[in-house]
Design a protein around this motif. Sequence first.
Motif, PDB file in Angstrom:
ATOM      1  N   GLY A  97     -14.607   5.640 -41.307  1.00  0.00           N
ATOM      2  CA  GLY A  97     -15.572   6.720 -41.152  1.00  0.00           C
ATOM      3  C   GLY A  97     -17.000   6.312 -40.880  1.00  0.00           C
ATOM      4  N   ASP A  98     -17.260   5.007 -40.743  1.00  0.00           N
ATOM      5  CA  ASP A  98     -18.615   4.542 -40.442  1.00  0.00           C
ATOM      6  C   ASP A  98     -18.760   4.421 -38.925  1.00  0.00           C
ATOM      7  N   LEU A  99     -19.018   5.560 -38.270  1.00  0.00           N
ATOM      8  CA  LEU A  99     -19.042   5.601 -36.810  1.00  0.00           C
ATOM      9  C   LEU A  99     -20.224   4.824 -36.223  1.00  0.00           C
ATOM     10  N   THR A 100     -21.347   4.814 -36.939  1.00  0.00           N
ATOM     11  CA  THR A 100     -22.530   4.096 -36.443  1.00  0.00           C
ATOM     12  C   THR A 100     -22.255   2.607 -36.330  1.00  0.00           C
ATOM     13  N   THR A 101     -21.695   2.027 -37.392  1.00  0.00           N
ATOM     14  CA  THR A 101     -21.389   0.587 -37.374  1.00  0.00           C
ATOM     15  C   THR A 101     -20.271   0.297 -36.384  1.00  0.00           C
ATOM     16  N   ALA A 102     -19.303   1.187 -36.294  1.00  0.00           N
ATOM     17  CA  ALA A 102     -18.214   1.019 -35.321  1.00  0.00           C
ATOM     18  C   ALA A 102     -18.778   0.975 -33.908  1.00  0.00           C
ATOM     19  N   ARG A 103     -19.692   1.907 -33.620  1.00  0.00           N
ATOM     20  CA  ARG A 103     -20.313   1.952 -32.290  1.00  0.00           C
ATOM     21  C   ARG A 103     -21.068   0.662 -31.990  1.00  0.00           C
ATOM     22  N   GLU A 104     -21.787   0.140 -32.978  1.00  0.00           N
ATOM     23  CA  GLU A 104     -22.559  -1.103 -32.786  1.00  0.00           C
ATOM     24  C   GLU A 104     -21.634  -2.273 -32.436  1.00  0.00           C
ATOM     25  N   HIS A 105     -20.498  -2.351 -33.121  1.00  0.00           N
ATOM     26  CA  HIS A 105     -19.548  -3.440 -32.849  1.00  0.00           C
ATOM     27  C   HIS A 105     -18.924  -3.286 -31.463  1.00  0.00           C
ATOM     28  N   TYR A 106     -18.578  -2.055 -31.088  1.00  0.00           N
ATOM     29  CA  TYR A 106     -17.975  -1.837 -29.766  1.00  0.00           C
ATOM     30  C   TYR A 106     -18.979  -2.141 -28.639  1.00  0.00           C
ATOM     31  N   ILE A 107     -20.241  -1.794 -28.857  1.00  0.00           N
ATOM     32  CA  ILE A 107     -21.262  -2.098 -27.850  1.00  0.00           C
ATOM     33  C   ILE A 107     -21.434  -3.606 -27.706  1.00  0.00           C
ATOM     34  N   ALA A 108     -21.405  -4.323 -28.834  1.00  0.00           N
ATOM     35  CA  ALA A 108     -21.504  -5.784 -28.793  1.00  0.00           C
ATOM     36  C   ALA A 108     -20.308  -6.379 -28.047  1.00  0.00           C
ATOM     37  N   ALA A 109     -19.116  -5.837 -28.318  1.00  0.00           N
ATOM     38  CA  ALA A 109     -17.905  -6.307 -27.626  1.00  0.00           C
ATOM     39  C   ALA A 109     -17.995  -6.010 -26.131  1.00  0.00           C
ATOM     40  N   LEU A 110     -18.532  -4.840 -25.801  1.00  0.00           N
ATOM     41  CA  LEU A 110     -18.687  -4.438 -24.403  1.00  0.00           C
ATOM     42  C   LEU A 110     -19.619  -5.391 -23.650  1.00  0.00           C
ATOM     43  N   ASP A 111     -20.739  -5.724 -24.271  1.00  0.00           N
ATOM     44  CA  ASP A 111     -21.702  -6.636 -23.647  1.00  0.00           C
ATOM     45  C   ASP A 111     -21.076  -8.001 -23.385  1.00  0.00           C
ATOM     46  N   LEU A 112     -20.294  -8.488 -24.341  1.00  0.00           N
ATOM     47  CA  LEU A 112     -19.646  -9.793 -24.186  1.00  0.00           C
ATOM     48  C   LEU A 112     -18.596  -9.766 -23.083  1.00  0.00           C
ATOM     49  N   ALA A 113     -17.835  -8.684 -23.026  1.00  0.00           N
ATOM     50  CA  ALA A 113     -16.808  -8.559 -21.984  1.00  0.00           C
ATOM     51  C   ALA A 113     -17.451  -8.507 -20.600  1.00  0.00           C
ATOM     52  N   LYS A 114     -18.588  -7.809 -20.497  1.00  0.00           N
ATOM     53  CA  LYS A 114     -19.304  -7.737 -19.217  1.00  0.00           C
ATOM     54  C   LYS A 114     -19.813  -9.112 -18.804  1.00  0.00           C
ATOM     55  N   GLU A 115     -20.393  -9.831 -19.761  1.00  0.00           N
ATOM     56  CA  GLU A 115     -20.936 -11.153 -19.468  1.00  0.00           C
ATOM     57  C   GLU A 115     -19.854 -12.102 -18.968  1.00  0.00           C
ATOM     58  N   ARG A 116     -18.677 -11.990 -19.570  1.00  0.00           N
ATOM     59  CA  ARG A 116     -17.579 -12.886 -19.216  1.00  0.00           C
ATOM     60  C   ARG A 116     -16.784 -12.389 -18.011  1.00  0.00           C
ATOM     61  N   GLY A 117     -16.997 -11.119 -17.631  1.00  0.00           N
ATOM     62  CA  GLY A 117     -16.219 -10.555 -16.534  1.00  0.00           C
ATOM     63  C   GLY A 117     -14.773 -10.312 -16.915  1.00  0.00           C
ATOM     64  N   ASP A 118     -14.535 -10.026 -18.211  1.00  0.00           N
ATOM     65  CA  ASP A 118     -13.168  -9.780 -18.699  1.00  0.00           C
ATOM     66  C   ASP A 118     -12.784  -8.329 -18.429  1.00  0.00           C
ATOM     67  N   LYS A 119     -12.106  -8.080 -17.325  1.00  0.00           N
ATOM     68  CA  LYS A 119     -11.790  -6.714 -16.915  1.00  0.00           C
ATOM     69  C   LYS A 119     -10.786  -6.030 -17.840  1.00  0.00           C
ATOM     70  N   ARG A 120      -9.745  -6.743 -18.232  1.00  0.00           N
ATOM     71  CA  ARG A 120      -8.687  -6.098 -19.014  1.00  0.00           C
ATOM     72  C   ARG A 120      -9.201  -5.560 -20.351  1.00  0.00           C
ATOM     73  N   PRO A 121      -9.881  -6.367 -21.176  1.00  0.00           N
ATOM     74  CA  PRO A 121     -10.402  -5.797 -22.433  1.00  0.00           C
ATOM     75  C   PRO A 121     -11.528  -4.800 -22.202  1.00  0.00           C
ATOM     76  N   LEU A 122     -12.225  -4.907 -21.056  1.00  0.00           N
ATOM     77  CA  LEU A 122     -13.345  -4.014 -20.762  1.00  0.00           C
ATOM     78  C   LEU A 122     -12.892  -2.556 -20.760  1.00  0.00           C
ATOM     79  N   GLY A 123     -11.749  -2.286 -20.136  1.00  0.00           N
ATOM     80  CA  GLY A 123     -11.231  -0.926 -20.087  1.00  0.00           C
ATOM     81  C   GLY A 123     -10.927  -0.382 -21.476  1.00  0.00           C
ATOM     82  N   LYS A 124     -10.334  -1.220 -22.331  1.00  0.00           N
ATOM     83  CA  LYS A 124      -9.994  -0.785 -23.688  1.00  0.00           C
ATOM     84  C   LYS A 124     -11.253  -0.521 -24.514  1.00  0.00           C
ATOM     85  N   ILE A 125     -12.256  -1.379 -24.320  1.00  0.00           N
ATOM     86  CA  ILE A 125     -13.497  -1.198 -25.084  1.00  0.00           C
ATOM     87  C   ILE A 125     -14.198   0.087 -24.664  1.00  0.00           C
ATOM     88  N   TYR A 126     -14.240   0.354 -23.365  1.00  0.00           N
ATOM     89  CA  TYR A 126     -14.830   1.617 -22.901  1.00  0.00           C
ATOM     90  C   TYR A 126     -14.095   2.803 -23.518  1.00  0.00           C
TER      91      TYR A 126
END
Length: 269
Positions: A97-126
């Motif tokens: 139920g901690d949506l704020t912290t969940a969002r922060e972690h997903y945004i961090a994961a998204l940034d890393l996936a973008k930097e690495r060009g990891d397309k497959r996990p990128l879709g799941k993170i979005y």
Amino acid sequence: MEENDPKNFRVVEEPEDEIYEKIKELKTCLADAIEEKDQITEEDALSFLGLAYYKLGDNQTAKEYHQKHLQLSQELKDEKGERRAHSNLGCLYKITGDLTTAREHYIAALDLAKERGDKRPLGKIYNNLGNIYELETNYEEALNCNKERLAVAKEMNDQNGIGKALANLGNLSHVVGDLKESIAFYEEMLQILRAKLRILDTLAEEEESNSEDEGDFVDIDLVAQQAAADVKQKMEDERREEEQGREGVKKKRKFKNPFKKDQKQEKRR
């Protein structure tokens, strides 16, 4: 690695006694990795222990292991491991139920996936981040995430991902009142479904070409067209109800407030 190697542990349905047994094996693996200073194996063990406790419903212990995995991956500058840890923590904080912290972690994961060009996990993170925004009723960002997910899925020719993204976009557009856009997304989704059903129907015909039940024929195109028509009718009915509601409001507004003083009469006085 052998099939039952604890390093191959994945999130699948298993009896609790088997999960506890894997936890025991993973803890042994973790202790050996720490003793041998094998930090790569240590990372894997921490991650899989987090998943194991998640499967048991022990979210607090799962968080602790995934947090340790995150810290170690950051120390090792292992961006792939860091992205995975952020995604897992995002999932756990969402569940608790901690949506704020969940969002922060997903945004961090998204940034890393973008930097690495990891397309497959990128879709799941979005997709996961879009779910968070939807729960927060931030529908604009939820729509943006699902549009990005759709673009990634199309780039990878991921038909399942395309279909799920279109379904989410159709639903979200409906929620915000954009009925025309909602219908367009649903119709595109039905085209994907229709194409998949055609393939399945062809395979069935090949397998059952010698069957005596050739009279039991289902026209997949008609089924899809009817589904699209049902969606359109639903949208049209809602549009009419909204218009009638607005007309009702307008009619009500024609009544003057009996308690509101007429300014002209006040001036005359």
